[in-house]
Design a protein around this motif. Structure first.
Motif, PDB file in Angstrom:
ATOM      1  N   LYS A  94       3.114  10.995  -1.676  1.00  4.11           N
ATOM      2  CA  LYS A  94       2.529   9.719  -2.117  1.00  4.11           C
ATOM      3  C   LYS A  94       2.813   9.488  -3.600  1.00  4.11           C
ATOM      4  O   LYS A  94       3.207   8.382  -3.994  1.00  4.11           O
ATOM      5  CB  LYS A  94       1.023   9.715  -1.850  1.00  4.11           C
ATOM      6  N   ALA A  95       2.613  10.525  -4.400  1.00  2.00           N
ATOM      7  CA  ALA A  95       2.851  10.381  -5.837  1.00  2.00           C
ATOM      8  C   ALA A  95       4.302  10.006  -6.119  1.00  2.00           C
ATOM      9  O   ALA A  95       4.592   9.140  -6.957  1.00  2.00           O
ATOM     10  CB  ALA A  95       2.491  11.682  -6.554  1.00  2.00           C
ATOM     11  N   ALA A 137      -1.222   2.766  -2.508  1.00  2.00           N
ATOM     12  CA  ALA A 137      -1.929   4.054  -2.428  1.00  2.00           C
ATOM     13  C   ALA A 137      -3.069   3.943  -1.421  1.00  2.00           C
ATOM     14  O   ALA A 137      -3.323   4.872  -0.626  1.00  2.00           O
ATOM     15  CB  ALA A 137      -2.460   4.458  -3.793  1.00  2.00           C
ATOM     16  N   ALA A 138      -3.771   2.807  -1.454  1.00  2.00           N
ATOM     17  CA  ALA A 138      -4.851   2.595  -0.497  1.00  2.00           C
ATOM     18  C   ALA A 138      -4.305   2.530   0.930  1.00  2.00           C
ATOM     19  O   ALA A 138      -4.912   3.069   1.869  1.00  2.00           O
ATOM     20  CB  ALA A 138      -5.599   1.305  -0.836  1.00  2.00           C
ATOM     21  N   ASP A 185      -5.210   5.012   3.972  1.00  2.00           N
ATOM     22  CA  ASP A 185      -5.703   4.507   5.250  1.00  2.00           C
ATOM     23  C   ASP A 185      -4.915   5.108   6.416  1.00  2.00           C
ATOM     24  O   ASP A 185      -5.473   5.341   7.499  1.00  2.00           O
ATOM     25  CB  ASP A 185      -5.596   2.976   5.305  1.00  2.00           C
ATOM     26  N   ILE A 186      -3.632   5.338   6.179  1.00  3.18           N
ATOM     27  CA  ILE A 186      -2.771   5.911   7.224  1.00  3.18           C
ATOM     28  C   ILE A 186      -3.042   7.401   7.413  1.00  3.18           C
ATOM     29  O   ILE A 186      -3.173   7.888   8.543  1.00  3.18           O
ATOM     30  CB  ILE A 186      -1.283   5.696   6.866  1.00  3.18           C
ATOM     31  N   ALA A 246       0.454  -0.710  12.927  1.00  2.00           N
ATOM     32  CA  ALA A 246       0.306  -1.941  12.146  1.00  2.00           C
ATOM     33  C   ALA A 246      -1.136  -2.083  11.673  1.00  2.00           C
ATOM     34  O   ALA A 246      -2.068  -1.666  12.359  1.00  2.00           O
ATOM     35  CB  ALA A 246       0.701  -3.153  12.996  1.00  2.00           C
ATOM     36  N   PRO A 247      -1.349  -2.661  10.496  1.00  2.00           N
ATOM     37  CA  PRO A 247      -2.724  -2.830   9.984  1.00  2.00           C
ATOM     38  C   PRO A 247      -3.590  -3.596  10.978  1.00  2.00           C
ATOM     39  O   PRO A 247      -3.171  -4.611  11.539  1.00  2.00           O
ATOM     40  CB  PRO A 247      -2.533  -3.620   8.689  1.00  2.00           C
ATOM     41  N   GLY A 248      -4.797  -3.084  11.214  1.00  2.00           N
ATOM     42  CA  GLY A 248      -5.731  -3.769  12.087  1.00  2.00           C
ATOM     43  C   GLY A 248      -5.515  -3.537  13.560  1.00  2.00           C
ATOM     44  O   GLY A 248      -6.264  -4.039  14.395  1.00  2.00           O
TER      45      GLY A 248
END
Length: 701
Positions: free
Chosen positions: A223-224, A239-240, A244-245, A356-358
């Motif tokens: 991530k960094a 980053a958020a 979440d993933i 996918a988000p949601g």
């Protein structure tokens, strides 16, 4: 409190500088078969890059004076390493290699320097003598001769099964491969030795190292790196999204590493080399960094595969077609996870919007659930249901046969990488190399199904589930507690319904599939039942047990006979062969009807000695013992002497006329206590110990 810490290769740890002991307050040895097999597989893979060290963690020790140390953390690894070295030593034929391996686990002693001959590791008092006698001092033949009732603790059971597992895994290697493995074990495997002179201090160190200051996980590192070139606001948002993933995968470092290792394989078509962070950064992330498309990696790669991973963890809660969910639950029966990258690929390439988000593939649970299963199904976009089913069914078949044939984790990872490579090319499933089963694989699996499966309770349970579901032609709902239990008791007595059985018949069938049945509950429920009708009635007492047709069949038999177990064995093997489509060869010949020894010869199965127990009958048939000759066990200090005669039927007859099918059973009957039968009995003709004769048989045959 004085503390020191040094990183050392194993060859500098198993030396006179350290005399390890396990304090009485420590837990027992709890590693199981899958743990030691994973360690062997990891070391086998690491040995392919001998210049890259393999870090095996830290040992936390308390100085007890001189070179003596109490082990506060590291017992499981030290015991398992000793077992692996003992197996390597026993498989070795070169005297110099044997001497060097022996010196790693037993201090040879030096009278001139005042160094005593003793093991480098002493277990807790209850298990110390057992471990020293059978493992450290090299009596593996005697260890293989033990039966379940010879173990005084669960730790001794684990030691026995893990030694057999290590022996079989290393026996599958060539001599050169074993030498490379042993050399890497000594020189390439490193440990950090943390020592203190204070027990409380050692526990504080253990607490700090295990509970606080946890190191960065691979996810943190990746991530960094991924966000390093973004502006602050953008980096915060992504980053958020990353969190979440990844957060639902948990914070178990080993699990996170496994996920990224498999993601690396999926993207590169290569198994991990042991340099996960470097390889992933260079071969997976760098192309996205160079192209300025890191967000595409997060949305199109990381998110769908992380969601696929979560589905594999909880398939029963996922909104999948029934046939796909059923196969994923079957795949979770396997202790190894090398099938996961192929299953992840299949899920991601079957759902267009996975991750996918949601969008969640899981059914909402609880009183506050706001989305129905139908709503969720409408959101998920499954576009190739048939291919998903074909890939998963072929994957479960290949995994089952690889498990039966004891393929190493390294081999299974290689096959998974090959499968993904072919799937990415769009090959039909029948032509995907990593999912195919060769004629030799098929024959090897059938040969193994006919053999003994002692100590492999999980494998037996897995096989019986497949056989019962094939017979039922449907999925069978499993009770929460489901065990594979033997129809016969471990010991036969003259007063039981098994009194007419010979010891040879009992020993032959005890650990074969024909003697096993799926039952709700645990093994404890049958422990004291020695009659067939009482054991059968207890097995059939619960309706959940009678769901399984091969268990329900027992109601049709009022007696357990060798013919009955033979019929159950043949039917079970035939059902498993049909389930995995390995019953017939290319010429449509029924392989389950062929003689198993001929089947093995026809397909040139690799000859291995294995850890299977050598019987008296086998040694007599080979001419290494002669019927009529006598054996003696003497205890001069106690004034005790027992004599046994070898019978023409391959048994030992004691002076009271009782006969026994194993040296250990004869020793136990003579002395009234469990003893190392192969070491105590000696041939009167030449004074040779049975352990030497047994080892000669194993080397020959």
């Amino acid at each position: 409190m004085s503390i020191s810490a040094y990183e050392k290769p194993l060859g500098k740890v198993f030396t006179p500088d350290y005399q390890f002991s396990i304090p009485s307050f420590q837990r027992a040895y709890i590693w199981r078969r899958e743990n030691i097999l994973q360690l062997i597989n990891d070391l086998e893979e690491a040995a392919k890059t001998p210049n890259t060290p393999y870090f095996l963690g830290s040992l936390i020790l308390v100085r007890e004076g001189g070179t003596r140390f109490s082990v506060i953390d590291g017992q499981q690894r030290l015991v398992s390493l000793s077992i692996i070295i003992a197996a390597l030593r026993d498989l070795e034929t070169d005297p110099e290699w044997m001497r060097l391996l022996d010196a790693l686990i037993v201090e040879p002693g030096d009278k001139l320097r005042g160094i005593a001959n003793e093991p480098r590791l002493t277990l807790r008092e209850r298990d110390a003598a057992f471990f020293r006698e059978y493992v450290q001092e090299g009596n593996l033949e005697a260890l293989f001769d033990l039966s379940d009732d010879d173990w005084a603790s669960n730790a001794q059971r684990n030691i026995t099964i893990n030694t057999k597992t290590a022996y079989d895994a290393l026996d599958a290697l060539s001599e050169d491969e074993r030498h490379r493995f042993a050399s890497y074990l000594v020189n390439g495997v490193t440990l950090v030795i943390v020592t203190t002179d204070d027990l409380d201090g050692a526990h504080r160190i253990f607490d700090v190292m295990n509970m606080r200051g946890l190191p960065l996980t691979p996810s943190d590192v990746f991530k960094a790196k991924a966000l390093s070139g973004m502006k602050p606001a953008e980096a915060d948002a992504w980053a958020a999204r990353w969190d979440d993933i990844m957060d639902p995968l948990g914070d178990d470092t080993a699990q996170v590493e496994e996920f990224f290792a498999y993601l690396h394989m999926i993207v590169t078509h290569k198994p991990a080399s042991g340099r996960l962070i470097g390889d992933f950064l260079d071969e997976v992330l760098q192309p996205y960094l160079a192209g300025g498309t890191v967000t595409a990696f997060i949305d199109k790669v990381l998110a769908p595969y992380a969601m696929a991973w979560r589905i594999l963890e909880r398939p029963s809660e996922a909104l999948l077609p029934d046939e796909a969910r059923d196969v994923l639950e079957l795949l979770n029966d396997y202790s190894g996870h090398e099938w996961r990258p192929v299953a992840m690929w299949a899920l991601v390439h079957s759902f267009r919007n996975l991750g996918a988000p949601g969008v969640s593939p899981f059914t909402a649970i609880g009183a506050h659930a706001t989305r129905s299963a139908a709503d969720a199904k409408a959101v998920l976009d499954l576009h190739d249901r048939q291919r998903l089913k074909e890939v998963l069914v072929a994957l479960e078949r290949a995994t089952g046969i690889a498990t039966l044939n004891r393929h190493s984790a390294l081999t299974r990872r290689g096959r998974a990488a090959a499968a993904i490579r072919d799937l990415d090319k769009g090959y039909p499933v029948r032509l995907v190399r990593g999912l195919s089963v060769s004629a030799n694989d098929r024959a090897g699996a059938l040969v193994r199904l006919h053999g003994e499966l002692q100590g492999e309770e999980n494998l037996i349970r897995l096989l019986l589930i497949r056989a019962n579901e094939c017979k039922a032609q449907s999925r069978i709902t499993r009770p929460r507690s489901l065990s594979a239990l033997p129809i016969m008791p471990l010991d036969i007595t003259q007063s039981s319904s098994f009194a007419d059985w010979t010891q040879e018949q009992h020993d032959f069938w005890m650990y074969r599939l024909g003697n096993m049945a799926l039952v709700q509950g645990s093994e404890d429920q049958l422990n004291r039942l020695t009659d067939y009708d009482r054991r059968r009635n207890r097995m059939l007492m619960r309706a959940d047990s009678r769901r399984f047709p091969l268990t329900a069949q027992l109601e049709d038999f009022n007696a357990c006979t060798p013919h009955m177990l033979h019929a159950r064995q043949e039917e079970t093997i035939r059902l498993i062969a049909e389930y995995w489509d390995i019953r017939y060869d290319e010429d449509h010949a029924d392989l389950t009807a062929q003689d198993v020894e001929q089947l093995a010869r026809d397909h040139a199965a690799k000859p291995t000695r294995g850890s299977r127990r050598v019987t008296i009958a086998q040694v007599v048939a080979a001419g290494l013992l002669i019927p009529g000759e006598t054996l003696v066990w003497e205890r001069p200090r106690k004034g005790e002497r027992w004599v046994a005669t070898v019978t023409e039927h391959g048994r030992f007859r004691l002076e009271d006329g009782s006969e026994y099918a194993s040296p250990t059973a004869a020793a136990k009957a003579a002395s009234g206590s469990t003893g190392n039968g192969l070491d105590v009995w000696k041939r009167t003709a030449d004074g040779r110990k049975l352990s030497d004769i047994w080892k000669e048989y194993r080397l020959r045959y």
